[in-house]
Scaffold this motif. Structure first.
Motif, short mmCIF file in Angstrom:
data_model
loop_
_atom_site.label_atom_id
_atom_site.label_comp_id
_atom_site.label_asym_id
_atom_site.label_seq_id
_atom_site.Cartn_x
_atom_site.Cartn_y
_atom_site.Cartn_z
N VAL A 32 0.76 -1.11 -0.12
CA VAL A 32 -0.01 -0.01 0.03
C VAL A 32 1.03 0.98 -0.05
O VAL A 32 1.79 1.34 0.77
CB VAL A 32 -0.90 0.11 1.38
N VAL A 33 0.62 2.00 -1.13
CA VAL A 33 1.59 3.16 -1.12
C VAL A 33 1.13 4.72 -1.15
O VAL A 33 -0.11 4.95 -1.42
CB VAL A 33 2.51 2.90 -2.55
N GLU A 34 1.82 5.69 -0.95
CA GLU A 34 1.55 6.96 -1.39
C GLU A 34 1.61 7.13 -2.63
O GLU A 34 2.65 6.41 -3.37
CB GLU A 34 2.30 7.98 -0.38
N GLY A 51 -13.23 -2.13 -2.55
CA GLY A 51 -13.77 -0.97 -2.27
C GLY A 51 -13.23 -0.07 -1.18
O GLY A 51 -13.58 1.13 -0.94
N THR A 52 -12.00 -0.66 -0.85
CA THR A 52 -11.28 0.14 0.10
C THR A 52 -10.40 1.22 -0.55
O THR A 52 -10.17 2.30 0.33
CB THR A 52 -10.24 -0.79 1.13
N LYS A 53 -10.21 1.31 -1.77
CA LYS A 53 -9.40 2.19 -2.28
C LYS A 53 -7.90 2.58 -1.73
O LYS A 53 -7.43 3.57 -1.86
CB LYS A 53 -10.31 3.76 -2.20
N LEU A 54 -7.35 1.33 -1.13
CA LEU A 54 -6.01 1.37 -0.77
C LEU A 54 -5.21 1.60 -2.11
O LEU A 54 -5.27 0.69 -3.20
CB LEU A 54 -5.65 0.32 0.03
N LEU A 55 -4.36 2.62 -2.22
CA LEU A 55 -3.52 2.82 -3.47
C LEU A 55 -2.33 1.70 -3.38
O LEU A 55 -1.59 1.59 -2.62
CB LEU A 55 -2.81 3.92 -3.48
N VAL A 131 -13.63 -0.16 -7.71
CA VAL A 131 -13.39 -1.19 -6.74
C VAL A 131 -12.04 -0.93 -6.18
O VAL A 131 -11.74 -1.58 -5.13
CB VAL A 131 -13.39 -2.54 -7.12
N GLU A 132 -11.04 -0.11 -6.74
CA GLU A 132 -9.67 0.05 -6.47
C GLU A 132 -9.13 1.08 -6.94
O GLU A 132 -9.46 1.88 -7.70
CB GLU A 132 -8.76 -1.29 -6.96
N ALA A 133 -7.88 1.38 -6.20
CA ALA A 133 -6.90 2.53 -6.62
C ALA A 133 -5.54 2.01 -7.11
O ALA A 133 -5.05 1.33 -5.95
CB ALA A 133 -7.10 3.61 -5.68
N GLU A 134 -5.11 2.25 -8.23
CA GLU A 134 -3.88 1.84 -8.71
C GLU A 134 -2.64 2.99 -8.93
O GLU A 134 -3.30 3.94 -9.62
CB GLU A 134 -3.86 0.92 -9.91
N LEU A 135 -1.54 2.53 -8.61
CA LEU A 135 -0.43 3.51 -9.06
C LEU A 135 0.14 2.89 -10.17
O LEU A 135 0.70 1.76 -10.12
CB LEU A 135 0.60 3.71 -7.90
#
Length: 193
Positions: A32-34, A51-55, A131-135
């Motif tokens: 999990v990142v900034e 759905g937590t949107k952890l990057l 459902v998600e957040a990606e870098l």
């Protein structure tokens, strides 16, 4: 090239609970990142997609041939996200403890048996789906390659002209992520030829 910065010791573990309160089974951990690439934790893949949107970081590789065609993969019907849609040549998650370059080489080998190529870094951006957040870390490779799609990952693959891609944009043929990324980097891909 952009790279992840891991803490000296193990990163904190995010809980294995979905946004709806259900439990998550953990097959693989993702960093999990900034947006800067600093790793602030680790979490189960299912938790990151609930759905937590952890990057979390991913890699994309765009494979081009010298005829200005882009190789696309059709996602397997077994995929939990967007099965049966055409997508980036190679795409996958960075595992916890892994660096971006390592993940890129691993994913290219797993998905297309591609092991000998010179990756060209194109850039990074954040992508948010439902459902998600990606870098997303984008790379390209240009040349003549012997591509052998892994049937567990990919139902089929082929080279497309840019005009063919343009003709199918917005018609639910491609993944939404591919469409917006292609628009973003199209000129950069053409400049490599």
């Amino acid at each position: 090239m952009f790279e992840l910065i891991y803490p000296i010791g193990p990163a904190p573990l995010f809980p294995g609970i979905k946004a709806d309160g259900g439990d998550v089974t953990c097959g693989e951990y993702l960093p999990v990142v900034e947006e800067s690439g600093v790793v602030i934790g680790r979490a189960c893949r299912d938790y990151c997609h609930s759905g937590t949107k952890l990057l979390h970081p991913v890699v994309h590789l765009h494979v081009l041939d010298r005829q200005a065609r882009l190789y696309l993969q059709k996602r397997s019907d077994n995929k939990d996200l967007l099965p049966g849609r055409w997508d980036t040549s190679v795409g996958g998650h960075v595992d916890y403890g892994e660096y971006i370059a390592e993940a890129l080489m691993r994913e290219a080998a797993e998905e297309l048996s591609l092991t000998r190529f010179n990756p060209i870094y194109i850039g990074s951006y954040t992508y948010n789906s439902g459902v998600e957040a990606e870098l997303v870390n984008i790379f390209a490779a240009v040349g003549s390659f012997d591509l052998r799609p892994n049937p567990d990952e990919i139902s089929e693959g082929r080279f497309w002209t840019f005009e063919e891609i343009d003709g199918f944009m917005g018609k639910d043929v491609f993944t939404p992520n591919f469409e917006q990324e292609f628009r973003r980097i199209r000129h950069k891909l053409l400049s490599l030829l």
